[in-house]
Design an enzyme around this catalytic site. Structure first.
Site, PDB file in Angstrom:
ATOM      1  N   TYR A 237      -2.066  -0.501  10.658  1.00 39.79           N
ATOM      2  CA  TYR A 237      -2.017  -0.838   9.236  1.00 39.79           C
ATOM      3  C   TYR A 237      -0.740  -0.315   8.590  1.00 39.79           C
ATOM      4  CZ  TYR A 237      -3.401  -0.930   4.291  1.00 39.79           C
ATOM      5  OH  TYR A 237      -3.461  -1.152   2.934  1.00 39.79           O
TER       6      TYR A 237
ATOM      7  N   SER B 160       0.864  -1.181   0.000  1.00 39.94           N
ATOM      8  CA  SER B 160       0.000   0.000   0.000  1.00 39.94           C
ATOM      9  C   SER B 160       0.897   1.226   0.000  1.00 39.94           C
ATOM     10  CB  SER B 160      -0.880  -0.017   1.255  1.00 39.94           C
ATOM     11  OG  SER B 160      -1.448   1.259   1.504  1.00 39.94           O
TER      12      SER B 160
END
Length: 222
Positions: free
Chosen positions: A134, A121
């Protein structure tokens, strides 16, 4: 190329398997919790016995909780790392030996390389509010892939990492819902995530699939 689809339950992947088969492909839907080492190892043994060595592994499992840092629980932190980092570690460790064993010697004709591709990501490259667990997990995933690239640079295995922005997946849907719970409308929540992408829009899953295909056919990228 046979495709083995893996998820904790067979609900979603069975439909995708049927779609691949209907189009003339060969696919299998196999429930497996990649965050459990024993399940990843068993999956690797079964696939090797039934289909032979895997030449392409895509680590795509992920969770993305959204929470203020001081409200992030121990359980949330551990679950995020368990899926996003441990899962990729267990799967890669389970499938890599057969990939390395299938690498040609200098005396054999050249053959296409094997690939390990992890979906990270933009959170692997920078930080975002309310995503400490995250973001930390995706930084760890990228770090692992970079280490593997250095360790196995002389092998026939290419390690690649894709770092997309916010993509239209269940993870984004949950993130939007969490943003709405903090007082934003759905339209404003979606616009917020779109604005954070350099493209200025939400990325579609098909775009990630196309990038994976490009890596396999044209070479690695990070």
């Amino acid at each position: 190329i046979p495709v083995v689809l893996v998820a904790r339950s067979s609900d979603g992947i069975s439909e995708l398997r049927n779609e691949i088969v209907d189009r003339g492909g060969k696919a299998f839907a196999t429930p497996c919790d990649v965050s459990v080492a024993e399940e990843a190892n068993a999956l690797a043994r079964d696939v090797l016995d039934e289909l032979g060595p895997v030449t392409i592994l895509v680590n795509n499992a992920g969770v993305a909780p959204s929470m203020k840092f001081e409200e992030t629980t121990d359980e949330m932190w551990r679950e995020t790392f368990s899926v996003n980092v441990d899962g990729a570690f267990y799967m890669t460790r389970a499938f890599l030996p057969a990939m390395l064993a299938s690498s040609p010697s200098e005396s054999t004709p050249p053959m296409p390389p094997c690939h390990v591709i992890s979906i990270a990501s933009t959170a692997a490259l920078e930080g975002f509010r309310f995503t400490a667990a995250y973001t930390a997990s995706k930084h760890a995933l990228l770090g692992m892939m970079r280490a593997l690239t250095a360790e196995y640079k002389a092998s026939n295995v290419i390690f690649s990492t894709i770092c997309p922005g916010f993509t239209r997946t269940q993870i984004l849907h949950e993130a939007i819902q969490a943003t709405m719970a903090r007082g934003k409308s759905q339209e404003k929540a979606e616009a917020l995530y779109a604005m954070l992408n350099r493209e200025g829009r939400i990325i579609e899953p098909e775009e990630i699939a196309e990038t994976v295909y490009e890596i396999i056919t044209k070479g690695n990228m990070e």
